[in-house]
Design an enzyme around this catalytic site. Sequence first.
Site, PDB file in Angstrom:
ATOM      1  N   LYS A   1       7.456   7.988 -10.539  1.00 29.32           N
ATOM      2  CA  LYS A   1       7.442   6.527 -10.477  1.00 29.32           C
ATOM      3  C   LYS A   1       8.409   6.083 -11.573  1.00 29.32           C
ATOM      4  O   LYS A   1       8.013   5.883 -12.732  1.00 29.32           O
ATOM      5  CB  LYS A   1       6.024   5.988 -10.742  1.00 29.32           C
ATOM      6  CG  LYS A   1       5.906   4.477 -10.754  1.00 29.32           C
ATOM      7  CD  LYS A   1       5.732   3.903  -9.373  1.00 29.32           C
ATOM      8  CE  LYS A   1       5.492   2.383  -9.443  1.00 29.32           C
ATOM      9  NZ  LYS A   1       5.268   1.794  -8.118  1.00 29.32           N
TER      10      LYS A   1
ATOM     11  N   ASP B   1      -0.378   3.461 -10.517  1.00 35.64           N
ATOM     12  CA  ASP B   1       0.314   4.067  -9.370  1.00 35.64           C
ATOM     13  C   ASP B   1       0.735   5.492  -9.700  1.00 35.64           C
ATOM     14  O   ASP B   1       0.491   6.426  -8.926  1.00 35.64           O
ATOM     15  CB  ASP B   1       1.552   3.244  -8.988  1.00 35.64           C
ATOM     16  CG  ASP B   1       1.205   1.902  -8.378  1.00 35.64           C
ATOM     17  OD1 ASP B   1       0.016   1.685  -8.061  1.00 35.64           O
ATOM     18  OD2 ASP B   1       2.109   1.067  -8.222  1.00 35.64           O
TER      19      ASP B   1
ATOM     20  N   GLY C   1       0.797  -1.219   0.000  1.00 40.11           N
ATOM     21  CA  GLY C   1       0.000   0.000   0.000  1.00 40.11           C
ATOM     22  C   GLY C   1       0.829   1.269   0.000  1.00 40.11           C
ATOM     23  O   GLY C   1       0.372   2.315   0.444  1.00 40.11           O
TER      24      GLY C   1
END
Length: 243
Positions: free
Chosen positions: A44, A62, A21
């Site tokens: 990312k 994400d 998470g």
Amino acid sequence: MNLRKLGSRGIFITATDTSVGKTTVAAGMIGYLKRLGYNVGVMKPVASGAIETEAGRLISQDAEMLVKFSGSEDPWEWINPYCFSAAVTPALAARIEGVTIDFGRIRECFHQMAERHDLVVVEGAGGVLSPVFEKLYVADLISLLELPVMIVSRAALGTINHTLMTCEALRSRNLRTVGFFLNRFPRTPNLSESTNAEIISSLSGLPHLGSIPEMDDFFSQQDVINTFSSSVNQERLMDVLGG
């Protein structure tokens, strides 16, 4: 934000494993800092398991979440330089697609964003020893970017071992860890869950930055930010970040 104290223009968010998470925790922190008035960039560097849009473009969910919470308008090729469809470790995904991951390109993207923002929050992929490309790990990516690290850990039984192993892997490479979060903390914790943070902190010397509770399946952006804000040790977090 006193970046001299932090010693970097960014912070790297890693986890003890995949699916812990860390994206939600990172997004909550980004939203919290933005609410305080900070200009936060996001990155990312490498993502796998991406989805294909109707236009045929691969998008990391994400990275998409980080952008949503930050409001970043940086180019996508800076935010997520490498994106793969296979839901496997990035090193294998790159090999499947015949792509060479250039760490120099990742570093350049980070430096471009660091010039634009008070702080850049960089999220890894999996744990620190997840292979990113050939024999290079997430830990090597952290070293390349010269970033301090925050660890996201599970609240469940076994997290002491996993968190301390992550700490040892980082320390063995002379990488600086500035604190840890416990994620998906239950509403009614058992003895193990209620004492994990204290034991990890006493054994590692790292500050416990907060225990973030489990959220329902359907949550809004404000739910994530509010939950993070009310669960984190705000004074300790801002001290670590230099705010």
